[in-house]
Design an enzyme around this catalytic site. Structure first.
Site, PDB file in Angstrom:
ATOM      1  CG  HIS A 290      44.586 -33.881 -30.559  1.00  0.00           C
ATOM      2  ND1 HIS A 290      44.943 -34.653 -29.480  1.00  0.00           N
ATOM      3  CD2 HIS A 290      45.036 -32.625 -30.309  1.00  0.00           C
ATOM      4  CE1 HIS A 290      45.597 -33.899 -28.615  1.00  0.00           C
ATOM      5  NE2 HIS A 290      45.663 -32.683 -29.088  1.00  0.00           N
TER       6      HIS A 290
ATOM      7  N   GLY B 218      63.455 -39.215 -31.589  1.00  0.00           N
ATOM      8  CA  GLY B 218      62.032 -39.517 -31.603  1.00  0.00           C
ATOM      9  C   GLY B 218      61.667 -40.805 -30.906  1.00  0.00           C
TER      10      GLY B 218
END
Length: 599
Positions: free
Chosen positions: A219, A507
């Site tokens: 990425h 999260g």
């Protein structure tokens, strides 16, 4: 750099459109969704494998959709996880009635969004398993394999899993086989130059002339160590030796991938393979159908990676099995595998998304703030009270201000994020906030209704970790405020606190992990303290926003312990967290709105 595009914000969507036109014999577009399923739809009674992640990695993921490989592929924006909504739509369309495996690389945004989609599918009665790939040995030590990223080894794991599903294995078997393949897959890479997002003038990272970065991410994350230029023979050794160091005891057969990352020419890859293969042979590795080429790319990054999957009899049979996809074709696929079978679960294929879902929930499902269902089974909300409608007007103004401030700082947020991540935080937040603002402006009703619409739009358009967490934050605040009654200072402070807790719980981050929570929790604490001291809402919020900005700046001293920045933790020291920075900007902008409305 990426040179062919119209509007950079529409890059992914236009790529999907063009791909569907190029390969109609292999894939079919799912209306209203960012991805594809196999041409003709799913096969009844067959386990379906759905793979996905951010765009920019072709042929992953759309290019491996087809017989013997993936049954569906879902794509997010460039280097950004697809939203839970998009994963759900593709998975429903791909389901043939025998269950689903959702597979992806081990990244925080993918894990959160695919998990949320899986929960929703299970609530609808679909048996879903999740397999995330952890092959990148540079991103964590062997003792912490669950923290390793998924890079080019995803290709092998997906291929083996797709072959198992194609031969008729049940869901338990496909999951078991994919987990076994992942546990025996190891990758390591090198970069010679960074990659550039469409519309950007410079790369996410640079590699100095005559140097190379080892341990890169797909990425745009830079490598974990830099070395001087070296000839191909030494590059081969640098790639092979760390992989052999993790060789399972007794393993000798292996599938190997020498993967180009986008700008490295095939001739260079073949030359390098000529140096890699003798090293593997000398180590007693019996190679089974090795692959050299572009398999999992990173836009226009110059570089390559080597992946090894250690095979047993079962894994070898599945690795050798035929496949027919737009980008990978091996052997002859049995005719039955190419027949068109539309299973009952795929009835949503071809149905516009607004007919299949309502406000981001399955049609007919009750949602928070509703009072029941009408005769058609649709959730019905009670009319909002006038006080809540006035609060909804403030919400719309706040979303406009939030959008404006993030647009203003988009480049800065991307620059901060690129230091140890993929540089997409600014663009992702802009996409999400613009969608949230538009949804809020198009939605009537009270605060809860408007925030629910904004939350769904934000999560779907932003994608990634920020998308799913901000969507949850906005939705939880809305549920706490409701559609009836006034929104006073105490009620709003409780709503923010509940939103922060929901974000933290879902999260999995802790305070001090260098995330947006490190700005949000100090804000919530300061807001409570300021209100308790007798400050007005506007004054209390403005002062607390200042605390959040200071806390965001202080994250520069922290080492990231979660997310894409973690493998490059030391590199991020000295720079603040992008998520915490955008949180401080947004809370400040909302404070300005409260001053105008509340005085």
């Amino acid at each position: 750099m990426t040179k062919i595009y119209n509007d950079p914000a529409e890059f992914k969507n236009e790529v999907i459109d063009g791909f569907a036109l190029a390969y109609p014999d292999y894939v079919m577009r799912v209306p209203g969704a960012s991805g594809f399923i196999r041409a003709g739809g799913p096969r009844a009674g067959k386990v379906s494998l759905v793979v996905g992640g951010g765009s920019g990695h072709y042929p992953s993921y759309s290019g491996v959709t087809g017989a013997g490989f993936a049954d569906g592929a879902v794509l997010g924006d460039v280097f950004t996880s697809p939203s839970a909504e998009q994963v759900h739509r593709i998975a429903r369309a791909a389901h043939g009635g025998a269950g689903l495996v959702l597979a992806f690389g081990n990244y925080a945004g993918d894990r959160l969004n695919f998990a949320a989609a899986a929960d929703r599918l299970r609530a609808e009665g679909v048996d879903v398993r999740i397999v995330y790939v952890t092959d990148d040995i540079a991103s964590a030590p062997a003792a912490e394999v669950d923290k390793r990223r998924g890079i080019a080894g995803t290709f092998t794991v997906y291929k083996i899993g797709g072959a198992a599903a194609e031969r008729g294995d049940d869901l338990d078997a496909v999951e078991r086989i994919m987990r076994a393949a992942n546990a025996r897959t190891f990758s390591f890479g090198v970069a010679f130059a960074g990659c550039t997002f469409p519309g950007q003038s410079g790369p996410l990272f640079t590699v100095p002339e005559r140097r190379m970065d080892f341990g890169l991410g797909i990425h745009g994350e830079p490598g974990v160590r830099s070395d001087a230029w070296m000839p191909a023979a030494k590059v081969a050794s640098a790639l092979v030796e760390p992989l052999l160091a993790e060789r399972p005891e007794g393993a000798h057969r292996a599938a190997a991938l020498l993967n180009g990352l986008g700008a490295t020419k095939y001739e260079e890859l073949f030359l390098l393979w000529g140096n890699v293969r003798p090293l593997l042979a000398d180590a007693g590795v019996d190679l089974v159908m090795p692959e050299v080429g572009e398999l999992v790319t990173s836009l226009d990054m110059a570089g390559c990676s080597l992946s090894i999957t250690w095979l047993d009899d079962e894994l070898e049979e599945l690795w050798r099995a035929p496949a027919q996809t737009p980008a990978f074709r091996r052997g002859g696929v049995p005719p039955a595998a190419c027949e068109r079978h539309v299973a009952p679960e795929s009835a949503a294929v071809g149905v516009a998304p607004e007919q299949a879902v309502v406000d981001g929930a399955p049609a007919g499902a009750a949602r928070a703030g509703t009072s029941g269902q009408d005769a058609a089974g649709q959730a019905v909300r009670e009319p909002a009270g006038p006080e809540s409608e006035r609060a909804a007007a403030v919400v719309r103004d706040a979303l406009r201000a939030m959008t404006a401030v993030v647009v203003e700082h988009e480049d800065e947020l991307g620059r901060i994020d690129a230091i140890a991540g993929d540089g997409d935080h600014g663009s992702g937040m802009v996409r999400g906030l613009r969608a949230a603002r538009s949804a809020a402006e198009a939605t009537g009703g009270g605060a809860e209704t408007v925030l629910a619409a904004a939350a769904s739009a934000f999560g779907d358009r932003a994608g990634g970790t920020s998308g799913v967490l901000w969507s949850l934050f906005l939705r939880t605040i809305g549920e706490s405020l409701g559609d009836a009654g006034p929104v006073d200072a105490a009620r709003l402070a409780r709503a923010v606190r509940r939103g922060a807790a929901a974000m933290k719980d879902f999260g999995g981050a802790e305070l001090g992990d260098k995330t947006m929570l490190d700005a949000l929790y100090p804000f919530a604490d300061a807001l409570d303290a300021n209100l308790a001291a007798g400050a007005t809402l506007a004054a209390a919020w403005a002062a607390a926003a200042g605390t959040a900005v200071e806390a965001a700046a202080a994250t520069a001293r922290l080492v990231p312990k979660i997310g894409r920045a973690r493998p490059l933790a030391e590199r991020s020291v000295g720079s603040p967290d992008a998520g915490a920075t955008s949180m401080g900007l947004i809370l400040t902008a909302v404070g300005d709105v409260l001053v105008r409305h509340c005085g």
